[in-house]
Motif scaffolding. Structure first.
Motif, mmCIF file in Angstrom:
data_model
loop_
_atom_site.group_PDB
_atom_site.id
_atom_site.type_symbol
_atom_site.label_atom_id
_atom_site.label_comp_id
_atom_site.label_asym_id
_atom_site.label_seq_id
_atom_site.Cartn_x
_atom_site.Cartn_y
_atom_site.Cartn_z
ATOM 1 N N LYS A 238 -1.960 -4.909 -4.641
ATOM 2 C CA LYS A 238 -3.095 -4.998 -3.716
ATOM 3 C C LYS A 238 -4.427 -5.042 -4.479
ATOM 4 O O LYS A 238 -5.354 -5.744 -4.103
ATOM 5 C CB LYS A 238 -3.125 -3.769 -2.810
ATOM 6 C CG LYS A 238 -2.131 -3.796 -1.677
ATOM 7 C CD LYS A 238 -2.318 -2.536 -0.850
ATOM 8 C CE LYS A 238 -1.480 -2.580 0.412
ATOM 9 N NZ LYS A 238 -1.749 -1.407 1.249
ATOM 10 N N ILE A 239 -4.490 -4.242 -5.526
ATOM 11 C CA ILE A 239 -5.733 -4.134 -6.286
ATOM 12 C C ILE A 239 -5.937 -5.391 -7.124
ATOM 13 O O ILE A 239 -7.049 -5.898 -7.260
ATOM 14 C CB ILE A 239 -5.687 -2.878 -7.185
ATOM 15 C CG1 ILE A 239 -5.323 -1.651 -6.355
ATOM 16 C CG2 ILE A 239 -6.999 -2.668 -7.903
ATOM 17 C CD1 ILE A 239 -6.190 -1.431 -5.167
ATOM 18 N N ILE A 241 -4.957 -8.360 -6.374
ATOM 19 C CA ILE A 241 -5.416 -9.434 -5.484
ATOM 20 C C ILE A 241 -6.911 -9.291 -5.213
ATOM 21 O O ILE A 241 -7.667 -10.260 -5.227
ATOM 22 C CB ILE A 241 -4.599 -9.408 -4.174
ATOM 23 C CG1 ILE A 241 -3.189 -9.925 -4.469
ATOM 24 C CG2 ILE A 241 -5.266 -10.237 -3.094
ATOM 25 C CD1 ILE A 241 -2.229 -9.769 -3.325
ATOM 26 N N GLN A 242 -7.369 -8.042 -5.052
ATOM 27 C CA GLN A 242 -8.800 -7.831 -4.843
ATOM 28 C C GLN A 242 -9.590 -8.242 -6.090
ATOM 29 O O GLN A 242 -10.631 -8.892 -6.000
ATOM 30 C CB GLN A 242 -9.065 -6.366 -4.513
ATOM 31 C CG GLN A 242 -10.504 -6.133 -4.089
ATOM 32 C CD GLN A 242 -10.843 -4.663 -3.984
ATOM 33 O OE1 GLN A 242 -10.124 -3.800 -4.486
ATOM 34 N NE2 GLN A 242 -11.940 -4.367 -3.338
ATOM 35 N N GLN A 247 -10.144 -10.563 -2.091
ATOM 36 C CA GLN A 247 -9.531 -10.522 -0.764
ATOM 37 C C GLN A 247 -8.764 -9.219 -0.636
ATOM 38 O O GLN A 247 -8.313 -8.671 -1.633
ATOM 39 C CB GLN A 247 -8.551 -11.687 -0.605
ATOM 40 C CG GLN A 247 -9.193 -12.959 -0.128
ATOM 41 C CD GLN A 247 -8.146 -14.036 0.048
ATOM 42 O OE1 GLN A 247 -7.467 -14.410 -0.900
ATOM 43 N NE2 GLN A 247 -8.002 -14.534 1.258
ATOM 44 N N GLU A 248 -8.622 -8.730 0.584
ATOM 45 C CA GLU A 248 -7.884 -7.485 0.784
ATOM 46 C C GLU A 248 -6.607 -7.757 1.569
ATOM 47 O O GLU A 248 -6.629 -8.438 2.590
ATOM 48 C CB GLU A 248 -8.757 -6.480 1.540
ATOM 49 C CG GLU A 248 -9.944 -6.026 0.722
ATOM 50 C CD GLU A 248 -10.790 -4.998 1.456
ATOM 51 O OE1 GLU A 248 -10.421 -4.599 2.575
ATOM 52 O OE2 GLU A 248 -11.831 -4.609 0.887
ATOM 53 N N VAL A 249 -5.494 -7.196 1.095
ATOM 54 C CA VAL A 249 -4.241 -7.264 1.837
ATOM 55 C C VAL A 249 -4.400 -6.349 3.046
ATOM 56 O O VAL A 249 -4.807 -5.198 2.896
ATOM 57 C CB VAL A 249 -3.074 -6.788 0.956
ATOM 58 C CG1 VAL A 249 -1.773 -6.847 1.726
ATOM 59 C CG2 VAL A 249 -2.985 -7.615 -0.311
ATOM 60 N N PRO A 250 -4.104 -6.843 4.267
ATOM 61 C CA PRO A 250 -4.298 -5.986 5.447
ATOM 62 C C PRO A 250 -3.506 -4.689 5.333
ATOM 63 O O PRO A 250 -2.404 -4.672 4.783
ATOM 64 C CB PRO A 250 -3.774 -6.849 6.594
ATOM 65 C CG PRO A 250 -3.692 -8.227 6.077
ATOM 66 C CD PRO A 250 -3.608 -8.161 4.595
ATOM 67 N N SER A 251 -4.084 -3.619 5.859
ATOM 68 C CA SER A 251 -3.425 -2.315 5.847
ATOM 69 C C SER A 251 -2.043 -2.433 6.482
ATOM 70 O O SER A 251 -1.902 -2.935 7.596
ATOM 71 C CB SER A 251 -4.298 -1.327 6.626
ATOM 72 O OG SER A 251 -3.605 -0.147 6.838
ATOM 73 N N LEU A 377 -8.546 2.378 -3.045
ATOM 74 C CA LEU A 377 -8.433 1.992 -1.638
ATOM 75 C C LEU A 377 -9.558 2.587 -0.798
ATOM 76 O O LEU A 377 -9.555 2.459 0.415
ATOM 77 C CB LEU A 377 -7.084 2.458 -1.074
ATOM 78 C CG LEU A 377 -5.861 1.855 -1.750
ATOM 79 C CD1 LEU A 377 -4.598 2.480 -1.212
ATOM 80 C CD2 LEU A 377 -5.823 0.360 -1.531
ATOM 81 N N ARG A 378 -10.501 3.261 -1.437
ATOM 82 C CA ARG A 378 -11.611 3.936 -0.749
ATOM 83 C C ARG A 378 -11.098 4.962 0.262
ATOM 84 O O ARG A 378 -11.664 5.127 1.346
ATOM 85 C CB ARG A 378 -12.532 2.920 -0.063
ATOM 86 C CG ARG A 378 -13.213 1.971 -1.032
ATOM 87 C CD ARG A 378 -14.229 1.106 -0.316
ATOM 88 N NE ARG A 378 -13.627 0.239 0.677
ATOM 89 C CZ ARG A 378 -13.185 -0.987 0.442
ATOM 90 N NH1 ARG A 378 -13.307 -1.502 -0.770
ATOM 91 N NH2 ARG A 378 -12.657 -1.698 1.385
ATOM 92 N N TYR B 331 -9.609 0.183 2.286
ATOM 93 C CA TYR B 331 -9.094 -1.140 1.866
ATOM 94 C C TYR B 331 -8.112 -1.691 2.894
ATOM 95 O O TYR B 331 -7.191 -0.988 3.327
ATOM 96 C CB TYR B 331 -8.398 -0.962 0.511
ATOM 97 C CG TYR B 331 -7.734 -2.192 -0.064
ATOM 98 C CD1 TYR B 331 -8.310 -2.876 -1.118
ATOM 99 C CD2 TYR B 331 -6.521 -2.653 0.423
ATOM 100 C CE1 TYR B 331 -7.699 -3.989 -1.665
ATOM 101 C CE2 TYR B 331 -5.910 -3.766 -0.104
ATOM 102 C CZ TYR B 331 -6.507 -4.437 -1.154
ATOM 103 O OH TYR B 331 -5.896 -5.546 -1.690
ATOM 104 N N GLY B 332 -8.334 -2.917 3.267
ATOM 105 C CA GLY B 332 -7.375 -3.588 4.136
ATOM 106 C C GLY B 332 -7.517 -3.280 5.610
ATOM 107 O O GLY B 332 -6.731 -3.762 6.417
#
Lengths: 443, 340
Positions: A238-239, A241-242, A247-251, A377-378, B331-332
């Motif tokens: 995920k990171i 890709i960011q 871009q962010e992979v949806p949760s 992921l904040r 995130y996401g």
């Protein structure tokens, strides 16, 4: 140079092994093949006790689609089928194989092929028969990932060469030493997916690998090599890709939702090497490092080699070792030294217990907020830890997105009060799964 | 076969950053020592004894309370937090304050300010400020009487008012002197910037050279022992807001504003108290800015010449609210829906 905003900078500790070429480790006196080396169902053994097997022979088949087959790591005799200790100390079904000391050890091949003459589905089936799983540590069956990526019409293949975990250098050495086979693997996967482009991402401290791969690129290759700033946990998909595409992979989603498939360098290399030969995966490159081992390096180790044999061969220099399978940030402490290696073991770290920091009782959280500044992921780790300690599972699940956390350990690394944040989150997740509060992830 | 080996097992991550809480708190305490040293140089024995009294009371009570709570009191000074609270409190007090009042203030800091809420890590307010505000509310006259610094015999004798017997009212008639902020507020006399930098003006014990405090604060920020965003927001906010007030003709020079009173000490050593300040990235800036705004408002329009302590206290109080509204987007998750 691209990267992601948060993250940490632990000491890389890669000097111990990054300059030593990959060597083959000698065969152990016996091999223990655990049957559940992959995510999914354990493999089904096809051989009986006492039967002779050849190196590379299929000895356990996939149990349905959500599984993977196993091949014999050596030519020898199946001593027994029974329970053996895995790295967590629990008993697992396994096959014990004793190699013949003087027999030829050339591997048996299934059926060589020209991958570019085959269709996507045929190739995916081939990848399943050679027992390929994600060799970056997750051991998720590669054929399943390919299928879902194909279904979602993935347009981009990301090859993960970040190797952001300290100590590990196996991916780095493979990129340096085997660029041709690595690129062949990438081309095969691109062919399967029909994807437009491939991006090989690696961190700044591996620019020599980038220079080693570049001359092997062909003019028509749609493969770009992208260096990233060195940072942990950039190798988490995920990171990554960011960092690459902002871009962010949806949760709760997968990279395939963005049309992206992420695969590890070692996986690509093994596909490129084994698939055209039709050979099953029976050995892999493992980084052995740490201050507790006399001969650190990158070794080609057959799956099923007992850990105690590896430690004996490479020289254990402590009476109270701490052994970790994987990297130091996300890897697991091994509970007993009899346990064998599996497909998912990327590294073996051996530390001298004497030189390890004494475990201290955690101090109260002083709200310094460092964990919020590093969480990729904040998330809000300090507040989540408070909720977890008070067993507030509902808010953890709904307000704090506990299941987005992939346990990279950055928050626990940075915490000045040494609160075991990752462990608290793992425990909370386990409880939520047991209580089946989380409908999607209660499997 | 290898039964004699003792295998160590621990949860991931197996690497930890070297910096720990004890080091952070120790760093803050040692950064306060030069300020105390300059204060002793400026005010003499008074400052030395005020610091010792406050720290002794704080540490003693901390020990006793930890013992009562059946927590291992052997760790009582391990985290330096009681020492920091005591010394910080002492630095906010006027030199002429009777020692018994200082001791009472220290006791309130540790008991009401800290342990009533559960001890280290649980106090919603900065304990030192709780003590100071308690004293200001209880003993207004002694808390607002000042003596000039650099007195000749300061290293040999204490002020008469310091030694007032417990529960007795000190005789403050002999005291003369006013802080620059007080002079400006009540007499309309502005102080020039240089006399502030050179420590020529009366004030609390810790109102020493703003330059020294700034340097020590920067050193702590560089070591990551404090969050640099809070003092930056506070100092920049103070400059901007007091600049606006000056431009409108209601206030004094922003530089004098920045260097006078407890603003420097408050910005670097009190507002940055980790436990009572926000953790979210946006919240930190809002918190610093809000405190700056409150200081300007109190100093300009309030009944008191100085307002740093109250401003920080209010800032502490809104911290949980700031947390509620400034949680970053995970995130996401969708862009418009924030966590909270």
């Amino acid at each position: 140079m691209r990267s992601f905003p948060q993250g940490i900078h632990p000491k890389p500790h890669k000097e111990q092994t990054r300059y030593t070429a990959i060597q083959r480790l000698e065969f152990a006196p016996y091999f223990v093949l655990l049957l559940n080396q992959q995510i999914g169902k354990p493999s089904l053994p096809l051989v009986q006790e006492g039967e002779e097997v050849r190196r590379g022979q299929l000895i356990a088949q996939a149990n349905g689609d959500f599984s993977s087959p196993l091949h014999a790591p050596v030519t020898g005799r199946v001593l027994k089928r029974g329970l053996n200790l895995d790295m967590n100390g629990s008993m697992q079904d396994s096959l014990v194989i004793q190699p013949f000391p003087a027999s030829g050890q050339s591997p048996q091949l299934e059926a060589p092929c020209d991958p570019f003459a085959l269709s996507s589905l045929e190739l995916i089936e081939k990848i399943k028969t050679i027992g390929m799983v994600g060799l970056g540590g997750a051991a998720f069956p590669t054929h399943l990932k390919l299928k879902s990526s194909l279904d979602k019409k993935a347009h981009t293949l990301v090859i993960n060469g970040c190797e952001c975990e300290p100590f590990l250098t196996a991916d780095h050495r493979i990129m340096l030493e085997q660029p041709a086979k690595l690129l062949r693997g990438i081309r095969i996967i691109l062919h399967i997916l029909g994807a437009k482009q491939a991006v090989l991402a690696l961190e700044e401290n591996k620019l020599d690998a980038l220079r080693a791969i570049e001359p092997h690129l062909l003019p028509h290759d749609q493969i770009s090599l992208v260096p990233l700033k060195t940072k942990y946990p950039q190798g988490a998909e995920k990171i990554l890709i960011q960092a690459l595409f902002q871009q962010e992979v949806p949760s709760g989603g997968l990279p395939a939702d963005l049309g992206i498939m992420v695969a590890n360098v070692t996986t690509m290399y093994e596909v490129g090497q084994l698939l055209p030969l039709g050979q099953g995966i029976i050995e892999r490159v493992v980084s052995v490092s740490g201050d507790g081992v006399q001969k650190p390096g990158n070794y080609l180790i057959p799956m099923g080699t007992p850990l105690e044999f590896i430690l004996e061969t490479l020289g254990l220099c402590t009476k109270s070792p701490q052994v970790i399978f994987g990297g130091p940030m996300m890897g697991k402490s091994v509970v007993c030294l009899q346990t064998p290696t599996t497909k998912g073991v990327t590294g073996i770290l051996v530390f001298r217990g004497e030189s390890r920091p004494k475990p201290q009782a955690p101090l109260p959280c002083i709200n310094c907020g460092e964990c919020l500044q590093v969480c990729p992921l904040r998330l809000n780790p300090c507040e989540m830890a408070r909720q977890a300690a008070n067993n507030q599972l509902e808010p953890l699940l709904k307000r704090f997105h506990l299941f987005d956390c992939f346990e990279c350990g950055s928050c626990a690394w940075v915490c000045p009060s040494k609160i075991p944040l990752t462990q608290l989150f793992k425990a909370a997740k386990k409880q939520i799964r047991q209580k089946k509060l989380h409908p999607l992830k209660s499997a | 076969m290898r039964n004699y080996l003792q295998v160590l097992v621990e949860p991931a991550p197996h690497l930890r950053r070297a910096l720990d809480t004890k080091q952070i708190m120790g760093g803050v305490f040692f950064a306060l020592l030069p300020i105390w040293g300059l204060s002793i140089f400026k005010y003499g024995l008074v400052s030395l004894f005020m610091g010792l009294v406050c720290m002794a009371v704080c540490c003693g009570l901390e020990y006793w309370i930890l013992a009562l709570k059946k927590q291992s009191p052997s760790r009582w000074l391990n985290d330096y937090s009681a020492l920091i609270t005591g010394l910080l409190l002492a630095l906010t007090l006027p030199p002429s304050l009777p020692f018994w009042m200082a001791a009472l203030g220290a006791a309130v800091s540790v008991t009401l300010g800290k342990h009533a809420f559960g001890g280290l890590g649980h106090n919603p307010f900065n304990p030192a400020i709780v003590g100071r505000v308690f004293l200001q509310a209880s003993f207004t006259a002694p808390m607002t009487s000042w003596v000039p610094p650099w007195q000749k015999n300061r290293f040999f004798e204490l002020l008469a008012s310091n030694l007032t017997l417990p529960l007795m009212r000190p005789n403050l008639d002999a005291l003369s002197g006013a802080t620059p902020l007080g002079q400006y507020k009540f007499a309309g006399v502005a102080t020039d910037w240089w006399s502030l930098l050179l420590d020529q003006t009366p004030g609390s014990l810790g109102e020493v050279s703003p330059l020294l405090i700034l340097l020590l604060g920067l050193a702590l920020a560089w070591k990551r022992y404090l969050d640099w965003r809070i003092p930056l927001a506070m100092l920049a906010g103070s400059l901007i807001f007091s600049g606006v007030v000056e431009a409108l003709g209601w206030g004094s020079n922003p530089l004098v504003f920045l260097c006078s009173g407890g603003l420097m000490l408050g910005a670097w050593f009190m507002a940055t108290d980790m436990v009572s300040s926000p953790v979210t990235p946006l919240g930190v800036w809002l918190y610093g800015g809000l405190i700056a705004l409150l200081i300007v408002v109190i100093r300009t329009w309030g009944g008191l010449p100085e307002g740093v302590a109250f401003a920080i206290l209010i800032g502490n109080a809104v911290t949980p609210l700031l947390h509620l509204v400034t949680q970053p987007r995970v995130y996401g998750t969708p862009k418009n829906k924030a966590l909270g």
